[in-house]
Every structure is written in structure tokens, then in C-alpha cells.
Design a protein around this motif. Structure first.
Motif, PDB file in Angstrom:
ATOM      1  N   MET A  34       0.843  -1.207   0.000  1.00  0.00           N
ATOM      2  CA  MET A  34       0.000   0.000   0.000  1.00  0.00           C
ATOM      3  C   MET A  34       0.864   1.237   0.000  1.00  0.00           C
ATOM      4  SD  MET A  34      -2.911   1.526   0.090  1.00  0.00           S
ATOM      5  CE  MET A  34      -3.969   0.107   0.348  1.00  0.00           C
ATOM      6  N   ASP A  68     -10.366  -2.813  -5.460  1.00  0.00           N
ATOM      7  CA  ASP A  68      -9.732  -4.081  -5.836  1.00  0.00           C
ATOM      8  C   ASP A  68      -8.760  -3.914  -6.997  1.00  0.00           C
ATOM      9  OD1 ASP A  68     -11.159  -5.567  -3.906  1.00  0.00           O
ATOM     10  OD2 ASP A  68     -12.881  -5.711  -5.250  1.00  0.00           O
ATOM     11  N   THR A  88      -4.519   0.328  -4.507  1.00  0.00           N
ATOM     12  CA  THR A  88      -5.665  -0.501  -4.147  1.00  0.00           C
ATOM     13  C   THR A  88      -5.836  -0.512  -2.629  1.00  0.00           C
ATOM     14  OG1 THR A  88      -4.260  -2.471  -4.096  1.00  0.00           O
ATOM     15  CG2 THR A  88      -5.393  -1.967  -6.174  1.00  0.00           C
ATOM     16  N   GLY A  89      -7.016  -0.935  -2.180  1.00  0.00           N
ATOM     17  CA  GLY A  89      -7.227  -1.230  -0.771  1.00  0.00           C
ATOM     18  C   GLY A  89      -7.623  -0.095   0.131  1.00  0.00           C
ATOM     19  N   ALA A 113      -6.515   3.673   4.931  1.00  0.00           N
ATOM     20  CA  ALA A 113      -6.539   2.215   4.857  1.00  0.00           C
ATOM     21  C   ALA A 113      -6.030   1.638   6.161  1.00  0.00           C
ATOM     22  CB  ALA A 113      -5.679   1.717   3.699  1.00  0.00           C
TER      23      ALA A 113
END
Length: 302
Positions: free
Chosen positions: A1, A134, A159-160, A175
Motif C-alpha cells: 500500500m 480491488d 488498491t485497498g 486504509a
């Protein structure tokens, strides 16, 4: 991430399919849109099973209902800018856009060809972002004067991201990482104006911020802590200045809506509470009686 929302602001190549209906327009220059237009106090409540909807105004933490009506069933997402609302069904790609002003909603266009499976749909004062957690795909465009205009397509978002919120000109994302005993967050932020997201950076945190909700110039985070929610606030302007400070705790709320200066906390049984959030300062207003149960979406302008 990655710590920032997007690695670079290159658009998807022409070989990649356009992810939303409508043409891709050229990006407009960043303007003082938020300074030139009136802040929004309008809010819409929507029941996805029945299609029932209600609108009104929430200003200074005080609610006034204006209208009740019916919409198509099944919408899963909604986002309101300063004067315009988009509603979207992630399973079918159906959607609609209309003006949301003076506590009243008027549909201007319906869609049946939005892409499916967007994770988040969030609006700033004049813009909207569609994000897939995703794949890292995204679309941004303008959302004003009762119309949506697609501007840019991305394939390089991180993503995420688990939560997003947009003030009048700033998008903030967070996140969760780590274990339940030792959670931590990445926080990314930048400007969302003129139909384009411009990344400004990110910060790591040693605690989890939880769900984000933004008013015109501030952002609130609510993180679960046993049987309570820990609340933190930050200023959120010009795509920078993100610095969360704890302001207290509350009971568990299932949804949080916003207008330019106010927050609406809601439980599915109809329990509700309002507060104000402006210039990075939070203040409780009080409980609301006789709120209907079962609202799936609570969307307010900024």
C-alpha cells in the motif's frame, strides 16, 4: 500500500475501456469554485428496498424536512457536490443525476450504463470520483449544475483504500493495516477540483482512523474502540493540512451524513444525532426525534 492515493496522474491509455458513460472531457483549470458559490445545506435520505426518499436542509446542526417522494430501488451509492447529486447501483450500473438545492432534489438525467463494482463514489464542491479498491481503477469528473461530465480515467490508484471523504476541494483516504491489537493507517490526500484529482501526499499513523466524513472545510474520523467510537477532526482545504486531533468519544453509529457545516449520525432503528463541524472545530447539537428507520443512504452537499 502506497502512502499516497495515486502514484502518478497519468490517464489510462486509449486501449483501456472508458469506465463510465459519456465522453471524456478536457480537464478544467483549478478555480476558486468553493469561494464563488454558496455552501450547501441540502440532504437526501434514501431507502434502497422501497425506493422511498426524503429531502431537507441541515444547517448549524438543525434539520428541516422539505419533501418526500419515490426513487428507483437498489441504489447502493450516492454523492452530493455543492448543488448536484449522483445515485448509483454498483450491481447493475444504473444511476441518475439531479440538482440538490434548497433541500429539494430534481432528477435531470438517468443512466443504465455506468460501470459496475465501484467501491466508493465521493463528491467535492464541483467534482466526483469513482474508485475501485480491488483494481485501483478510478474515474473523475465534474458534478455541478445538475450534470455529470467525465474528465479523467485512471488505472494507477493504490488498491485497498477502506474509506474516503471529500470536503469542498480536498479528498482524503485511509486504509487499515496491522492486527486488531495494533492497527495503523496510511492516509492519502490531494485536491479534487475541476473534475481532476491531484495527489498531494500522505502520512502514516500508528492508530486506525476508521470511517471518514467531510464537511466543506473539515473532516471527521470515527474509529471503533471497544463499545465506543473515537472521534478525531482535521481541517481539509487546498489538498493539505491533514492533522487529526481527538475530540472525544460517542456511542456506535451506523451511518454518518454531512452538509457544508453539519453532521448527521444515524442508527438503522431511527436513532439520530446532529452536530456541527466547521474550521476544524466540532460541536454537538443534539438528538433528533421521529426519524424513520431503514435509510440506506444519507447524502448531503458540501
Amino acid at each position: 500500500m502506497r502512502k499516497t492515493l495515486v502514484a502518478a496522474l497519468a490517464a489510462v491509455t486509449s486501449a483501456t475501456a472508458v469506465l463510465l458513460a459519456g465522453p471524456v472531457s478536457s480537464a478544467s483549470a483549478t478555480s476558486s469554485y468553493c469561494d464563488q458559490t454558496r455552501p450547501s445545506s441540502s440532504m437526501l435520505f434514501y431507502n434502497a428496498d422501497s425506493g422511498s426518499a426524503a429531502t431537507g436542509t441541515l444547517s448549524g446542526g438543525h434539520w428541516q424536512q422539505k419533501a418526500e417522494f419515490d426513487l428507483p430501488t437498489g441504489y447502493t451509492h450516492g454523492a452530493a457536490s455543492r448543488d448536484t447529486l449522483v445515485l448509483y447501483n454498483k450491481d447493475t450500473g444504473a444511476g441518475e443525476v439531479g440538482t440538490l438545492q434548497g433541500g429539494r432534489y430534481h432528477r435531470t438525467q438517468s443512466y443504465d450504463n455506468f460501470s459496475t463494482d465501484w467501491t466508493f463514489v465521493k463528491a467535492s464542491g464541483d467534482s466526483v470520483i469513482f474508485y475501485n479498491g480491488d483494481t485501483g481503477h478510478g474515474v473523475t469528473g465534474t458534478l455541478k449544475h445538475g450534470a455529470f461530465r467525465q474528465v479523467r480515467v485512471y488505472d494507477n490508484f493504490s488498491t485497498g483504500w477502506g474509506t474516503m471523504a471529500a470536503s469542498c476541494d480536498t479528498l482524503i483516504s485511509a486504509a487499515r493495516h496491522g492486527s486488531g491489537d495494533s492497527p495503523w493507517s496510511n492516509v492519502g490526500y490531494g485536491t479534487l477540483t475541476g473534475g481532476v484529482y491531484r495527489d498531494k501526499g500522505g502520512i502514516p499513523r500508528d492508530d486506525f482512523l476508521g470511517e471518514l466524513t467531510a464537511t466543506k472545510d473539515s473532516v471527521l474520523s470515527l474509529a471503533r474502540a471497544d463499545d465506543e467510537l473515537e472521534a478525531r477532526v482535521s481541517r481539509a482545504t487546498n489538498g493539505s493540512g491533514i492533522d487529526f486531533n481527538k475530540v472525544g468519544t460517542s456511542g456506535i453509529w451506523e451511518k454518518t451524513g454531512r452538509t457544508s457545516d453539519s453532521l448527521f449520525f444515524y442508527k438503522d432503528d431511527g436513532t439520530a444525532w446532529t452536530s456541527t463541524l466547521s474550521h476544524g472545530r466540532y460541536a454537538n447539537v443534539g438528538a433528533l426525534a421521529q426519524v424513520s428507520s431503514g435509510w440506506a443512504l444519507i447524502e448531503g452537499g458540501v
